[in-house]
Motif scaffolding. Structure first.
Motif, PDB file in Angstrom:
ATOM      1  N   THR A 129     -19.992   4.893  33.497  1.00 60.79           N
ATOM      2  CA  THR A 129     -18.782   4.282  33.066  1.00 60.79           C
ATOM      3  C   THR A 129     -18.728   3.936  31.730  1.00 60.79           C
ATOM      4  N   THR A 130     -17.722   4.580  30.883  1.00 60.13           N
ATOM      5  CA  THR A 130     -17.722   4.263  29.513  1.00 60.13           C
ATOM      6  C   THR A 130     -16.447   3.330  29.059  1.00 60.13           C
ATOM      7  N   ILE A 131     -16.934   2.436  28.229  1.00 61.72           N
ATOM      8  CA  ILE A 131     -15.952   1.457  27.546  1.00 61.72           C
ATOM      9  C   ILE A 131     -15.690   1.650  26.197  1.00 61.72           C
ATOM     10  N   LEU A 132     -14.664   2.180  25.521  1.00 58.69           N
ATOM     11  CA  LEU A 132     -14.655   2.369  24.237  1.00 58.69           C
ATOM     12  C   LEU A 132     -13.876   1.157  23.503  1.00 58.69           C
ATOM     13  N   GLY A 133     -13.907   0.892  22.378  1.00 56.20           N
ATOM     14  CA  GLY A 133     -13.292  -0.216  21.801  1.00 56.20           C
ATOM     15  C   GLY A 133     -12.982   0.185  20.382  1.00 56.20           C
ATOM     16  N   ALA A 134     -11.766  -0.337  19.769  1.00 58.59           N
ATOM     17  CA  ALA A 134     -11.412  -0.095  18.431  1.00 58.59           C
ATOM     18  C   ALA A 134     -10.361  -1.151  17.951  1.00 58.59           C
ATOM     19  N   ARG A 135     -10.220  -1.477  16.642  1.00 56.60           N
ATOM     20  CA  ARG A 135      -9.325  -2.254  16.266  1.00 56.60           C
ATOM     21  C   ARG A 135      -7.717  -1.753  16.458  1.00 56.60           C
ATOM     22  N   SER A 136      -7.641  -0.474  16.413  1.00 58.14           N
ATOM     23  CA  SER A 136      -6.532   0.136  16.682  1.00 58.14           C
ATOM     24  C   SER A 136      -6.449   1.559  16.963  1.00 58.14           C
ATOM     25  N   ALA A 137      -5.274   2.251  17.231  1.00 58.36           N
ATOM     26  CA  ALA A 137      -5.447   3.508  17.854  1.00 58.36           C
ATOM     27  C   ALA A 137      -6.139   4.663  16.734  1.00 58.36           C
ATOM     28  N   ASN A 138      -5.682   4.339  15.770  1.00 60.90           N
ATOM     29  CA  ASN A 138      -6.045   5.515  14.630  1.00 60.90           C
ATOM     30  C   ASN A 138      -7.743   5.448  14.259  1.00 60.90           C
ATOM     31  N   LEU A 139      -8.216   4.444  14.592  1.00 59.48           N
ATOM     32  CA  LEU A 139      -9.691   4.333  14.493  1.00 59.48           C
ATOM     33  C   LEU A 139     -10.749   4.367  15.845  1.00 59.48           C
ATOM     34  N   LEU A 140     -10.010   4.903  16.800  1.00 61.56           N
ATOM     35  CA  LEU A 140     -10.715   5.325  17.873  1.00 61.56           C
ATOM     36  C   LEU A 140     -11.075   6.764  17.603  1.00 61.56           C
ATOM     37  N   ILE A 141     -12.472   6.995  18.049  1.00 65.14           N
ATOM     38  CA  ILE A 141     -13.133   8.287  17.745  1.00 65.14           C
ATOM     39  C   ILE A 141     -13.675   8.756  19.054  1.00 65.14           C
ATOM     40  N   LEU A 142     -13.773  10.292  19.223  1.00 58.71           N
ATOM     41  CA  LEU A 142     -14.490  10.805  20.191  1.00 58.71           C
ATOM     42  C   LEU A 142     -14.064  10.568  21.761  1.00 58.71           C
ATOM     43  N   LYS A 143     -12.488  10.197  21.790  1.00 64.20           N
ATOM     44  CA  LYS A 143     -12.354   9.629  22.920  1.00 64.20           C
ATOM     45  C   LYS A 143     -12.387  10.986  24.017  1.00 64.20           C
ATOM     46  N   ASP A 144     -11.958  12.036  23.574  1.00 61.80           N
ATOM     47  CA  ASP A 144     -12.219  13.153  24.538  1.00 61.80           C
ATOM     48  C   ASP A 144     -13.364  13.557  25.050  1.00 61.80           C
ATOM     49  N   GLN A 145     -14.199  13.533  23.800  1.00 66.44           N
ATOM     50  CA  GLN A 145     -15.665  13.770  24.329  1.00 66.44           C
ATOM     51  C   GLN A 145     -16.369  12.984  25.083  1.00 66.44           C
ATOM     52  N   MET A 146     -16.089  11.781  25.079  1.00 70.51           N
ATOM     53  CA  MET A 146     -16.720  10.702  26.006  1.00 70.51           C
ATOM     54  C   MET A 146     -15.995  10.709  27.360  1.00 70.51           C
ATOM     55  N   ASP A 147     -14.756  11.014  27.383  1.00 75.20           N
ATOM     56  CA  ASP A 147     -14.059  10.918  28.801  1.00 75.20           C
ATOM     57  C   ASP A 147     -14.485  12.304  29.388  1.00 75.20           C
ATOM     58  N   ALA A 148     -14.941  13.345  28.861  1.00 74.91           N
ATOM     59  CA  ALA A 148     -15.476  14.678  29.462  1.00 74.91           C
ATOM     60  C   ALA A 148     -16.881  14.311  30.143  1.00 74.91           C
ATOM     61  N   LEU A 149     -17.654  13.375  29.590  1.00 74.14           N
ATOM     62  CA  LEU A 149     -18.895  13.211  30.159  1.00 74.14           C
ATOM     63  C   LEU A 149     -19.113  12.068  31.285  1.00 74.14           C
ATOM     64  N   SER A 150     -18.037  10.970  31.263  1.00 80.07           N
ATOM     65  CA  SER A 150     -17.903   9.952  32.053  1.00 80.07           C
ATOM     66  C   SER A 150     -17.180  10.173  33.203  1.00 80.07           C
ATOM     67  N   ASP A 151     -17.860   9.416  34.434  1.00 78.96           N
ATOM     68  CA  ASP A 151     -16.968   9.194  35.522  1.00 78.96           C
ATOM     69  C   ASP A 151     -15.856   8.358  35.410  1.00 78.96           C
ATOM     70  N   HIS A 152     -15.713   7.498  34.576  1.00 77.32           N
ATOM     71  CA  HIS A 152     -14.700   6.579  34.364  1.00 77.32           C
ATOM     72  C   HIS A 152     -14.632   6.074  33.083  1.00 77.32           C
ATOM     73  N   LEU A 153     -13.483   6.206  32.215  1.00 81.37           N
ATOM     74  CA  LEU A 153     -13.347   5.943  30.887  1.00 81.37           C
ATOM     75  C   LEU A 153     -12.425   4.914  30.799  1.00 81.37           C
ATOM     76  N   ILE A 154     -12.780   3.684  30.033  1.00 80.15           N
ATOM     77  CA  ILE A 154     -11.722   2.547  29.374  1.00 80.15           C
ATOM     78  C   ILE A 154     -11.669   2.740  28.190  1.00 80.15           C
ATOM     79  N   VAL A 155     -10.482   2.666  27.810  1.00 87.91           N
ATOM     80  CA  VAL A 155     -10.162   2.211  26.270  1.00 87.91           C
ATOM     81  C   VAL A 155      -9.648   0.938  26.140  1.00 87.91           C
ATOM     82  N   MET A 156     -10.009   0.310  25.138  1.00 86.73           N
ATOM     83  CA  MET A 156      -9.411  -1.030  24.643  1.00 86.73           C
ATOM     84  C   MET A 156      -9.169  -1.052  23.037  1.00 86.73           C
ATOM     85  N   SER A 157      -8.383  -1.810  23.002  1.00 85.93           N
ATOM     86  CA  SER A 157      -7.964  -2.032  21.416  1.00 85.93           C
ATOM     87  C   SER A 157      -7.550  -3.094  21.182  1.00 85.93           C
TER      88      SER A 157
END
Length: 286
Positions: A129-157
């Motif tokens: 399970t991957t949880i990614l956080g960033a201050r805003s959308a423009n600072l979020l990196i590697l979302k697609d790459q992390m999604d591809a190798l995770s069973d579940h992806l959660i994004v927070m901003s």
């Protein structure tokens, strides 16, 4: 000399990706290890954990945020330019094993460090399970790459411009309540890693954090990267960079990281002024 074969601005003028020719390092490197890079012969030595390696093409990839004079200099390097020095792989690799449910928490450019680790954990047979956080959308990196190798992806901003509004710890609380992790790996800003470690402490969930203190030689000789872990002094370059988050003295780590902020800000301002002067001179010549 180590040639840059690919450059990408993941966040314009702020977060930069360099893929660099370094065949021997690419063959040896493992998740969790880092490099020390120097742009010029007289430049500063900067430690950067590898975001990816490709033994077949002989390249290593680093992702960095422009936060000071040296990373600003790094950002000016283009495809075809070279780094004067590249040393690695350094540090202890991640202890990758099949433990069950692994939650990978990435904040900011820490996601770059998390990427090879999460991939290795998935390859070892873990449910990730991957949880990614960033201050805003423009600072979020590697979302697609992390999604591809995770069973579940959660994004927070922080501002709600991507994923859900809130902090990575908000999502981690929910995951812990629904499906208790066997291991949590948190990589990102020190306050985030500290908050994650405090959240998992009561339940005794093994929590790894990756530390990036002030570092000079990267071989344990200078002692600049010392951190307190439990009741012992450790060197991040040879004992880490990964440590048990429940044992790290984050207060002391923060104090050391802030020691040179004023000097770094002055150097950054001097560098900016020089760049502006050079740009104005070029305009006048044209």
């Amino acid at each position: 000399m180590f040639k840059i074969v690919r450059k990408e601005e993941l966040v314009p003028s702020s977060v930069i990706l360099h893929e660099i020719e370094a065949p021997r390092v690419a063959r040896k490197a493992k998740p969790g290890q880092f490099l020390i890079l120097k742009a010029t012969e007289t430049g500063e030595r900067i430690p950067l954990t590898m975001a990816d390696t490709d033994p077949e093409t002989g390249t290593v990839t680093v992702i960095f945020m422009v936060v000071g004079k040296s990373t600003a200099l790094f950002s000016t390097l283009q495809e075809g330019d070279t780094y004067a020095d590249l040393i690695g792989p350094l540090g202890r690799p991640t202890d990758v094993a099949k433990v069950g449910h692994v939650v990978c928490v990435g904040g900011g450019t820490g996601t770059a460090v998390l990427h090879p680790l999460a991939r290795a954990m998935k390859k070892a047979g873990n449910r990730v399970t991957t949880i990614l956080g960033a201050r805003s959308a423009n600072l979020l990196i590697l979302k697609d790459q992390m999604d591809a190798l995770s069973d579940h992806l959660i994004v927070m901003s922080d501002d709600g411009s991507t994923g859900r509004k809130g902090f990575v710890t908000d999502a981690l609380k929910e995951v812990m309540a629904a499906d208790k992790p066997d291991l949590v790996v948190a990589i990102g800003p020190v306050p985030m890693m500290r908050a994650v470690s405090e959240l998992t402490r009561p339940d005794g969930i093994h929590t790894l954090v990756s530390l990036n203190p002030i570092m000079v030689d990267g071989t344990g000789m200078c002692g600049g990267c010392r951190v307190t872990v439990g009741d012992q002094i450790k060197f991040a370059c040879v004992d880490g960079p990964e440590f048990d988050g429940h044992q790290v003295d984050f207060k002391a780590l923060s104090q050391r990281l802030n020691s040179y902020k004023a000097a770094e800000a002055k150097h950054m301002e001097d560098h900016r002024c020089r760049m502006e002067a050079q740009a104005n001179q070029l305009k006048q010549q044209a």
